[in-house]
Design a protein around this motif. Structure first.
Motif, PDB file in Angstrom:
ATOM      1  N   PHE A   1       0.837  -1.202   0.000  1.00  0.00           N
ATOM      2  CA  PHE A   1       0.000   0.000   0.000  1.00  0.00           C
ATOM      3  C   PHE A   1       0.872   1.252   0.000  1.00  0.00           C
ATOM      4  O   PHE A   1       1.735   1.424   0.863  1.00  0.00           O
ATOM      5  N   GLU A   2       0.627   2.130  -0.957  1.00  0.00           N
ATOM      6  CA  GLU A   2       1.309   3.423  -0.936  1.00  0.00           C
ATOM      7  C   GLU A   2       0.631   4.353   0.066  1.00  0.00           C
ATOM      8  O   GLU A   2       1.291   5.086   0.792  1.00  0.00           O
ATOM      9  N   LYS A   3      -0.701   4.304   0.110  1.00  0.00           N
ATOM     10  CA  LYS A   3      -1.456   5.007   1.132  1.00  0.00           C
ATOM     11  C   LYS A   3      -2.816   4.338   1.259  1.00  0.00           C
ATOM     12  O   LYS A   3      -3.519   4.131   0.268  1.00  0.00           O
ATOM     13  N   VAL A   4      -3.185   3.998   2.470  1.00  0.00           N
ATOM     14  CA  VAL A   4      -4.505   3.423   2.707  1.00  0.00           C
ATOM     15  C   VAL A   4      -5.026   3.967   4.034  1.00  0.00           C
ATOM     16  O   VAL A   4      -4.287   4.065   5.009  1.00  0.00           O
ATOM     17  N   GLY A   5      -6.279   4.352   4.024  1.00  0.00           N
ATOM     18  CA  GLY A   5      -6.929   4.825   5.233  1.00  0.00           C
ATOM     19  C   GLY A   5      -8.154   3.988   5.538  1.00  0.00           C
ATOM     20  O   GLY A   5      -8.917   3.628   4.630  1.00  0.00           O
ATOM     21  N   VAL A   6      -8.316   3.649   6.805  1.00  0.00           N
ATOM     22  CA  VAL A   6      -9.509   2.931   7.272  1.00  0.00           C
ATOM     23  C   VAL A   6     -10.025   3.694   8.487  1.00  0.00           C
ATOM     24  O   VAL A   6      -9.445   3.618   9.565  1.00  0.00           O
ATOM     25  N   ASN A   7     -11.088   4.447   8.287  1.00  0.00           N
ATOM     26  CA  ASN A   7     -11.616   5.309   9.344  1.00  0.00           C
ATOM     27  C   ASN A   7     -12.954   4.798   9.856  1.00  0.00           C
ATOM     28  O   ASN A   7     -13.780   4.310   9.079  1.00  0.00           O
ATOM     29  N   VAL A   8     -13.165   4.954  11.156  1.00  0.00           N
ATOM     30  CA  VAL A   8     -14.489   4.734  11.741  1.00  0.00           C
ATOM     31  C   VAL A   8     -14.835   5.955  12.587  1.00  0.00           C
ATOM     32  O   VAL A   8     -13.956   6.595  13.168  1.00  0.00           O
ATOM     33  N   SER A   9     -16.105   6.262  12.637  1.00  0.00           N
ATOM     34  CA  SER A   9     -16.526   7.394  13.460  1.00  0.00           C
ATOM     35  C   SER A   9     -17.973   7.214  13.878  1.00  0.00           C
ATOM     36  O   SER A   9     -18.759   6.531  13.206  1.00  0.00           O
ATOM     37  N   THR A  10     -18.294   7.814  15.009  1.00  0.00           N
ATOM     38  CA  THR A  10     -19.666   7.947  15.476  1.00  0.00           C
ATOM     39  C   THR A  10     -19.806   9.384  15.956  1.00  0.00           C
ATOM     40  O   THR A  10     -19.141   9.790  16.919  1.00  0.00           O
ATOM     41  N   VAL A  11     -20.617  10.154  15.242  1.00  0.00           N
ATOM     42  CA  VAL A  11     -20.761  11.577  15.538  1.00  0.00           C
ATOM     43  C   VAL A  11     -22.224  11.933  15.701  1.00  0.00           C
ATOM     44  O   VAL A  11     -23.120  11.218  15.218  1.00  0.00           O
ATOM     45  N   TYR A  12     -22.465  13.044  16.370  1.00  0.00           N
ATOM     46  CA  TYR A  12     -23.836  13.434  16.661  1.00  0.00           C
ATOM     47  C   TYR A  12     -23.885  14.923  16.947  1.00  0.00           C
ATOM     48  O   TYR A  12     -22.853  15.579  17.105  1.00  0.00           O
ATOM     49  N   GLY A  13     -25.097  15.454  16.997  1.00  0.00           N
ATOM     50  CA  GLY A  13     -25.247  16.879  17.275  1.00  0.00           C
ATOM     51  C   GLY A  13     -26.359  17.481  16.457  1.00  0.00           C
ATOM     52  O   GLY A  13     -27.382  16.839  16.192  1.00  0.00           O
ATOM     53  N   THR A  14     -26.148  18.719  16.040  1.00  0.00           N
ATOM     54  CA  THR A  14     -27.140  19.467  15.278  1.00  0.00           C
ATOM     55  C   THR A  14     -26.591  19.757  13.889  1.00  0.00           C
ATOM     56  O   THR A  14     -25.479  20.262  13.749  1.00  0.00           O
ATOM     57  N   LEU A  15     -27.363  19.443  12.877  1.00  0.00           N
ATOM     58  CA  LEU A  15     -26.945  19.715  11.511  1.00  0.00           C
ATOM     59  C   LEU A  15     -26.920  21.208  11.242  1.00  0.00           C
ATOM     60  O   LEU A  15     -27.796  21.951  11.689  1.00  0.00           O
ATOM     61  N   GLY A  16     -25.918  21.653  10.499  1.00  0.00           N
ATOM     62  CA  GLY A  16     -25.877  23.032  10.062  1.00  0.00           C
ATOM     63  C   GLY A  16     -26.923  23.305   9.002  1.00  0.00           C
ATOM     64  O   GLY A  16     -27.564  22.385   8.461  1.00  0.00           O
ATOM     65  N   GLU A  17     -27.074  24.562   8.680  1.00  0.00           N
ATOM     66  CA  GLU A  17     -28.130  24.966   7.752  1.00  0.00           C
ATOM     67  C   GLU A  17     -27.985  24.304   6.387  1.00  0.00           C
ATOM     68  O   GLU A  17     -28.972  23.827   5.802  1.00  0.00           O
ATOM     69  N   ALA A  18     -26.753  24.253   5.866  1.00  0.00           N
ATOM     70  CA  ALA A  18     -26.545  23.659   4.543  1.00  0.00           C
ATOM     71  C   ALA A  18     -26.889  22.176   4.553  1.00  0.00           C
ATOM     72  O   ALA A  18     -27.532  21.669   3.622  1.00  0.00           O
ATOM     73  N   ALA A  19     -26.464  21.478   5.615  1.00  0.00           N
ATOM     74  CA  ALA A  19     -26.765  20.050   5.709  1.00  0.00           C
ATOM     75  C   ALA A  19     -28.268  19.821   5.888  1.00  0.00           C
ATOM     76  O   ALA A  19     -28.825  18.866   5.331  1.00  0.00           O
ATOM     77  N   GLN A  20     -28.925  20.696   6.676  1.00  0.00           N
ATOM     78  CA  GLN A  20     -30.379  20.572   6.826  1.00  0.00           C
ATOM     79  C   GLN A  20     -31.085  20.689   5.482  1.00  0.00           C
ATOM     80  O   GLN A  20     -31.991  19.907   5.166  1.00  0.00           O
ATOM     81  N   LYS A  21     -30.666  21.660   4.689  1.00  0.00           N
ATOM     82  CA  LYS A  21     -31.302  21.857   3.385  1.00  0.00           C
ATOM     83  C   LYS A  21     -31.080  20.655   2.480  1.00  0.00           C
ATOM     84  O   LYS A  21     -31.992  20.238   1.750  1.00  0.00           O
ATOM     85  N   ALA A  22     -29.875  20.105   2.531  1.00  0.00           N
ATOM     86  CA  ALA A  22     -29.588  18.936   1.701  1.00  0.00           C
ATOM     87  C   ALA A  22     -30.434  17.748   2.119  1.00  0.00           C
ATOM     88  O   ALA A  22     -30.972  17.018   1.272  1.00  0.00           O
ATOM     89  N   MET A  23     -30.592  17.551   3.431  1.00  0.00           N
ATOM     90  CA  MET A  23     -31.425  16.456   3.930  1.00  0.00           C
ATOM     91  C   MET A  23     -32.887  16.670   3.570  1.00  0.00           C
ATOM     92  O   MET A  23     -33.595  15.742   3.169  1.00  0.00           O
TER      93      MET A  23
END
Length: 296
Positions: free
Chosen positions: A76-98
């Motif tokens: 592998f020259e570069k490999v990423g394996v990410n995990v996340s669990t996030v929460y909170g309040t969506l911003g205005e742009a994300a709300q509109k997209a949803m």
């Protein structure tokens, strides 16, 4: 929120972490076992693991995860394996997209919870295909859904490799319905398309989003099997191609193809846009970008 949904969210988050651990171990195993061919004399690569944190606008904790990146290994020259669990309040742009996607109640209550795994691998040997995989669960007070998939991105295409990758996906999806693999394959062909280049990003795979059949357990089982399909689909291709010799022209082809990959991820990828819009760690969001790329 019901106790049942809280339990289900915990189950989903735990699964994504388990899948991450399995993939990281398998990839480091590939590094250790690469004993002949190009780059075999290099040190075996290892993942550098960093905790990621997300903060809300008021500075309070809003979740996080693990960013695991390997650079400059034998395989592998570069490999990423990410995990996340996030929460909170969506911003205005994300709300509109949803809201534009029809998520119920998002305008009235923009709270959210999201958990998932995201993987992108860029290979040393240009005969080895780059690959992407992610699966996720998203929750708002008005809805929940699953999404994700995987797709193969070779710069030098081999028909038998493409056939194997797709066959592994189909094998894992068929128990969930004979019509599922063709639908998710067609969805991937549409989603991983680069309009300004008039071409696909790679040779396809499977993809789904907004998956809510009304049966959480069934949809979670499907999501797990999408994740389980990844290693059987990808590892045999790497084991076969990593020993092949390559030319400077092959490497040049790889770098140009990586430019194509970067264009897609920065311009079109929904996960990249969401991660940046919700304030997640930018390095984790952009770990999909290749270490080197070229444009002609």
């Amino acid at each position: 929120m019901s106790n049942a949904m809280e339990t289900e969210k915990q189950q989903a988050s735990a699964w994504f972490r388990q899948l991450r651990d399995e993939i990281v171990a398998a990839f480091e195993g590939l590094e250790d076992s690469h004993a002949s061919g190009p780059f075999a004399s290099a040190d075996a690569g290892r993942f550098e693991v960093t905790q990621t944190k997300r903060q809300s606008d008021d500075g309070s904790d809003a979740g996080g995860g693990l960013m695991s990146v390997m650079r400059g290994g034998r395989v592998f020259e570069k490999v990423g394996v990410n995990v996340s669990t996030v929460y909170g309040t969506l911003g205005e742009a994300a709300q509109k997209a949803m809201a534009a996607r029809g998520v119920p109640g998002i305008a009235e209550n923009p709270q959210f919870w999201a958990s998932g795994i995201s993987l992108v691998a860029h290979m040393q040997n240009p005969h080895c295909p780059a690959v992407h995989m992610n699966t996720r669960m998203f929750w708002t007070p008005g809805a929940w859904w699953f999404g994700g998939g995987s797709d193969l991105n070779p710069c030098i295409e081999y028909d038998e490799d493409t056939a194997h990758f797709h066959a592994a996906q189909k094998t894992h999806l068929d128990p969930h319905g004979d019509d599922l693999y063709p639908r998710l394959k067609a969805w991937a062909d549409e989603y991983f398309y680069i309009p300004h280049r008039n071409r696909a990003r790679g040779v396809g795979g499977i993809f789904m989003d907004d998956r809510n059949s009304g049966d959480w357990a069934a949809d979670f089982a499907l999501t797990r099997d999408i994740g389980r399909a990844f290693l059987p689909a990808f590892l045999p291709l790497v084991e076969k191609r990593r020993v092949q010799d390559f030319s400077e022209a092959d490497k040049d082809t790889q770098l140009v193809h990586r430019g194509l990959y970067a264009e897609y991820n920065l311009v079109y990828d929904r996960g990249t846009k969401f991660g940046l819009a919700t304030g997640h760690d930018a390095n984790a969001v952009l770990m999909s970008l290749p270490p080197l790329a070229k444009w002609v």
